[in-house]
Design a protein around this motif. Structure first.
Motif, short mmCIF file in Angstrom:
data_model
loop_
_atom_site.label_atom_id
_atom_site.label_comp_id
_atom_site.label_asym_id
_atom_site.label_seq_id
_atom_site.Cartn_x
_atom_site.Cartn_y
_atom_site.Cartn_z
N VAL A 1 0.83 -1.20 0.00
CA VAL A 1 0.00 0.00 0.00
C VAL A 1 0.87 1.26 0.00
O VAL A 1 0.55 2.25 -0.66
CB VAL A 1 -0.97 -0.02 1.20
N SER A 2 2.00 1.20 0.71
CA SER A 2 2.89 2.36 0.73
C SER A 2 3.57 2.58 -0.61
O SER A 2 3.89 3.71 -0.98
CB SER A 2 3.92 2.23 1.85
N ILE A 3 3.81 1.51 -1.36
CA ILE A 3 4.33 1.66 -2.72
C ILE A 3 3.29 2.38 -3.58
O ILE A 3 3.63 3.25 -4.39
CB ILE A 3 4.69 0.29 -3.32
N ALA A 4 2.02 2.05 -3.41
CA ALA A 4 0.95 2.74 -4.14
C ALA A 4 0.85 4.20 -3.71
O ALA A 4 0.42 5.05 -4.49
CB ALA A 4 -0.38 2.03 -3.93
N GLY A 5 1.26 4.51 -2.49
CA GLY A 5 1.23 5.88 -2.01
C GLY A 5 2.25 6.78 -2.67
O GLY A 5 2.16 8.01 -2.56
N PHE A 6 3.21 6.23 -3.38
CA PHE A 6 4.18 7.06 -4.09
C PHE A 6 3.53 7.88 -5.20
O PHE A 6 4.06 8.89 -5.63
CB PHE A 6 5.30 6.21 -4.70
N PHE A 7 2.38 7.45 -5.68
CA PHE A 7 1.70 8.21 -6.73
C PHE A 7 1.05 9.47 -6.19
O PHE A 7 0.65 10.33 -6.96
CB PHE A 7 0.64 7.33 -7.41
N GLY A 8 0.95 9.60 -4.86
CA GLY A 8 0.34 10.78 -4.26
C GLY A 8 1.34 11.83 -3.83
O GLY A 8 1.01 12.71 -3.05
N ILE A 9 2.57 11.77 -4.31
CA ILE A 9 3.60 12.73 -3.93
C ILE A 9 3.39 14.03 -4.71
O ILE A 9 3.33 14.03 -5.93
CB ILE A 9 5.01 12.17 -4.20
N ASN A 10 3.25 15.14 -3.96
CA ASN A 10 3.15 16.43 -4.62
C ASN A 10 4.03 17.50 -3.98
O ASN A 10 4.11 18.60 -4.49
CB ASN A 10 1.69 16.90 -4.69
N ASN A 11 4.69 17.19 -2.86
CA ASN A 11 5.67 18.09 -2.26
C ASN A 11 6.68 17.26 -1.47
O ASN A 11 6.58 16.04 -1.41
CB ASN A 11 4.99 19.16 -1.39
N TRP A 12 7.63 17.93 -0.85
CA TRP A 12 8.69 17.18 -0.19
C TRP A 12 8.22 16.49 1.08
O TRP A 12 8.78 15.47 1.48
CB TRP A 12 9.89 18.09 0.09
N THR A 13 7.20 17.01 1.75
CA THR A 13 6.72 16.34 2.96
C THR A 13 6.03 15.02 2.64
O THR A 13 6.21 14.03 3.36
CB THR A 13 5.77 17.24 3.76
N SER A 14 5.26 15.01 1.58
CA SER A 14 4.61 13.75 1.21
C SER A 14 5.62 12.75 0.66
O SER A 14 5.46 11.54 0.84
CB SER A 14 3.49 13.99 0.20
N ALA A 15 6.68 13.24 0.02
CA ALA A 15 7.75 12.34 -0.44
C ALA A 15 8.47 11.73 0.76
O ALA A 15 8.76 10.52 0.77
CB ALA A 15 8.73 13.09 -1.32
#
Length: 85
Positions: A43-57
């Motif tokens: 699920v966390s690998i799927a969360g990489f698609f939601g990166i839009n700034n450095w905090t989410s990365a």
């Protein structure tokens, strides 16, 4: 949607760490913790698609690292436990 997955997978990773320490008192819960960590990793690998700034990365990278370490440590504990039993 992926941003929500990114956030909640991080929260679940922290809860899985807490569950890992609870599992020391009840060793039968280690198998459940291993399964949760494996699901959380994907699920966390799927969360990489939601990166839009450095905090989410940073949150995504920490989630993958935490769940990967949990998989390794819990798997090692279960494996050595089966060897000596």
């Amino acid at each position: 949607m992926a941003r929500i997955i990114n956030f909640w997978s991080f929260i679940c990773a922290l809860l899985c760490v807490v569950f890992f320490f609870i599992a020391f008192y009840h060793s039968s819960l280690l198998n459940i913790n291993l399964c949760l960590a494996i699901i959380l990793f994907f699920v966390s690998i799927a969360g990489f698609f939601g990166i839009n700034n450095w905090t989410s990365a940073l949150r995504s990278i920490l989630t993958v690292v935490i769940s990967g370490v949990l998989i390794l440590v819990t798997g090692f504990i279960i494996f050595t436990g089966y060897l000596f039993s």
